[in-house]
Design a protein around this motif. Structure first.
Motif, PDB file in Angstrom:
ATOM      1  N   GLU A 430      47.138  49.684  33.779  1.00 47.03           N
ATOM      2  CA  GLU A 430      46.069  49.465  34.753  1.00 47.03           C
ATOM      3  C   GLU A 430      44.953  50.490  34.576  1.00 47.03           C
ATOM      4  OE1 GLU A 430      45.535  49.303  39.610  1.00 47.03           O
ATOM      5  OE2 GLU A 430      47.010  50.614  38.654  1.00 47.03           O
ATOM      6  N   PRO A 436      38.206  43.893  35.064  1.00 52.16           N
ATOM      7  CA  PRO A 436      38.364  43.906  36.529  1.00 52.16           C
ATOM      8  C   PRO A 436      39.294  42.811  37.042  1.00 52.16           C
ATOM      9  CG  PRO A 436      36.052  44.070  35.892  1.00 52.16           C
ATOM     10  CD  PRO A 436      36.809  43.713  34.659  1.00 52.16           C
ATOM     11  N   ALA A 437      39.256  41.623  36.396  1.00 54.58           N
ATOM     12  CA  ALA A 437      40.111  40.521  36.843  1.00 54.58           C
ATOM     13  C   ALA A 437      41.581  40.860  36.639  1.00 54.58           C
ATOM     14  CB  ALA A 437      39.746  39.247  36.088  1.00 54.58           C
ATOM     15  N   LYS A 439      42.867  43.908  36.512  1.00 54.72           N
ATOM     16  CA  LYS A 439      43.212  44.940  37.496  1.00 54.72           C
ATOM     17  C   LYS A 439      43.479  44.329  38.864  1.00 54.72           C
ATOM     18  CE  LYS A 439      41.201  49.232  35.785  1.00 54.72           C
ATOM     19  NZ  LYS A 439      40.351  50.400  36.125  1.00 54.72           N
ATOM     20  N   ALA A 440      42.649  43.355  39.229  1.00 58.26           N
ATOM     21  CA  ALA A 440      42.825  42.719  40.533  1.00 58.26           C
ATOM     22  C   ALA A 440      44.137  41.955  40.615  1.00 58.26           C
ATOM     23  CB  ALA A 440      41.649  41.781  40.807  1.00 58.26           C
ATOM     24  N   THR A 441      44.633  41.474  39.463  1.00 56.51           N
ATOM     25  CA  THR A 441      45.913  40.757  39.439  1.00 56.51           C
ATOM     26  C   THR A 441      47.085  41.727  39.471  1.00 56.51           C
ATOM     27  OG1 THR A 441      44.918  38.972  38.154  1.00 56.51           O
ATOM     28  CG2 THR A 441      47.318  39.100  38.153  1.00 56.51           C
ATOM     29  N   ARG A 443      47.147  45.065  40.408  1.00 57.49           N
ATOM     30  CA  ARG A 443      47.203  46.062  41.482  1.00 57.49           C
ATOM     31  C   ARG A 443      48.104  45.659  42.661  1.00 57.49           C
ATOM     32  NH1 ARG A 443      44.772  50.821  43.627  1.00 57.49           N
ATOM     33  NH2 ARG A 443      44.335  51.244  41.420  1.00 57.49           N
TER      34      ARG A 443
END
Length: 499
Positions: A430, A436-437, A439-441, A443
């Motif tokens: 991470e 960013p996509a 990371k959003a998944t 996190r």
């Protein structure tokens, strides 16, 4: 005055009861943590106290050392494999003083099986023996005799009262009015747990014994199952068939040549790995059955050459299976099962070499069993010590498509099943990724696992030393790790505690 036999019985039963109480406090109705290793240490100490003969036996000393090592492993990270290896090592240590030197693994296996099965009846048998023992005149009634006397009346009374209450509504109503607490599911489970611990611990303290064991089959040197000519013809045919398979592997798998358009490399690799290992096992079985050292077929020089050639082809077959699995992992990621399968393939190769060596050097069946058991023991004790989960997680997060690899996208649902073993690798990934996509998944799923891990560590009974070190390293990567919260998405709802 209580006899020495009675004294030993009550000492052992007291030690077993102490372990039952300890197990109830430490591990009942919880996911066991490092306290399981503490329980095993206590068990080992008590076993050494009640059975002292092993101390002068070298095998017993080594076995006790192995049990101590597995206790330390379970303090670090409890696992089913470490628990099984601890039990085996402890049983070997406790029986070693009564077993003659140089006894092979085949006979030891029988002794351990008898020990496990006999544990279920050991307390009852010892109680019956003690109930017949005489105490000194005027010393009172032996406690064992009292227990033995009460067993049938008490059990019989409970059974008959239960049956009459079913048949007589007046009696049933009377019994229902009695203020006797009814056991709940947790109490029933606790009693069953007590029984299992008592049987297991007392079975180690007072192992059952059997003098007559099943010996390995022995064939005279001039006896063969099939004629030497038939064995030679079989080996010629088998070598030719194996040469075709190995030739195809060399042409397409090892050289990297293009496969036919309708067959992918992943399909070629995956379909062949396990059947080829089974083929190698069949080849080893053939050599064991039809080429017993000292037999007419085994003494034929041409047959021995053909066997060496065939074993060599089998080793190439195993190497091709390893390469097939590696190619498949490169495309579809690594799992614990695939890594374990590769370790198993190496063991098969070692077994084939030992079978060939046995034939060439005229070794006994006991030698073959002992060497194979030793090889398996080395692998199993290593696997119990080293957690495969972090290895799998690190490989996948390094070689996934999101990390610049050419394989499949990262299999997040599988990594979630690794639980605490995957949090460090996912946290590092991470931090590295710039997507960013992604990371959003990652996190929320990573936070969910970190939260579950910290919750489990908060309970002293499920606390694990290895997970404590993981959380310490995790805080250096993500200072906000302790602020992680559960994931509200259904995608996070997986059985993560499979470490």
């Amino acid at each position: 005055m209580i006899t020495a036999i009675q004294s030993g019985f009550w000492f052992k039963i007291s030690a077993a009861v102490l372990l039952v109480v300890t197990a109830d406090i430490l591990v009942f109705d919880t996911i066991p943590g490092s306290v399981l290793g503490v329980f095993c240490l206590l068990w080992l100490v008590l076993a050494a106290s009640v059975r002292k003969g092993w101390r002068g036996d070298r095998r017993g000393q080594w076995a006790a050392l192995a049990a101590l090592a597995m206790s330390a492993v379970m303090i670090d990270r409890p696992s089913l494999l470490a628990w099984i290896l601890f039990g085996i090592a402890l049983m070997v240590a406790m029986q070693s003083a009564r077993v003659r030197p140089h006894e092979d693994a085949w006979r030891w296996a029988q002794r351990l099986i008898v020990n496990v099965l006999g544990a279920f009846i050991a307390p009852a048998l010892d109680l019956r023996t003690l109930s017949r023992a005489k105490t000194r005149k005027g010393a009172g009634v032996a406690p064992a005799r009292v227990l033995h006397f009460l067993v049938v009346p008490v059990i019989g009374a409970v059974v008959f009262i239960g049956l009459f209450s079913m048949a007589n509504p007046l009696l049933a109503d009377f019994i229902s009015r009695l203020s006797v607490p009814r056991p709940g599911e947790n109490q029933i489970a606790r009693v069953i747990f007590w029984g299992i611990v008592l049987i297991g611990t007392y079975g180690v303290f007072r192992p059952r014994w059997r003098r007559k064991l099943i010996a390995l089959p022995h064939r005279s040197s001039d006896t063969s199952f099939i004629p030497a000519a038939s064995v030679m013809a079989s080996l010629v045919v088998f070598n030719l068939i194996f040469a075709v398979q190995n030739g195809l592997d060399l042409a397409f798998l090892w050289s990297g040549a293009s496969l036919p358009a309708e067959i992918t490399l992943a399909e070629y690799a995956h379909r062949g790995a396990y059947p080829l290992i089974f083929t190698a096992l069949l080849a080893g079985l053939f050599v064991l059955v039809f080429l017993h050292p000292g037999s007419t077929t085994a003494n034929n020089p041409w047959i021995r050459r053909l066997v060496v050639l065939w074993v060599g082809q089998n080793l190439l077959l195993v190497a091709s299976s390893l390469l097939r699995t590696a190619e498949y992992i490169d495309v579809y990621s690594l799992t614990r099962l695939r890594l374990s399968a590769m370790i198993w393939m190496v063991l098969v190769a070692v077994g084939l070499c030992l079978i060939c060596w046995r034939l060439l050097k005229n070794r006994s069946g006991s030698w073959l069993i002992n060497t194979n058991v030793a090889a398996c023991a080395i692998v199993l004790f290593t696997a119990a010590t080293i957690d495969l989960g972090p290895i799998v997680a690190a490989w996948n997060t390094t070689h996934a498509r999101e990390a610049g690899g050419h394989g499949q996208p990262l299999d997040l649902p599988y990594l979630m099943t690794l639980g605490g073993a995957s949090v460090l690798s996912l946290a590092r990934m991470e931090q590295r990724t710039g997507d960013p996509a992604f990371k959003a998944t990652v996190r929320p799923m990573l936070d969910d696992r970190i939260f579950s891990l910290t919750q489990r560590q908060a309970d002293w009974r499920s606390w694990r030393w290895r997970d404590a070190r993981r959380l310490s390293r995790l805080r250096s990567i993500r200072p906000d790790a302790l602020a992680a919260r559960p994931c509200p998405s259904p995608a996070c709802d997986t059985d993560w505690i499979r470490t």
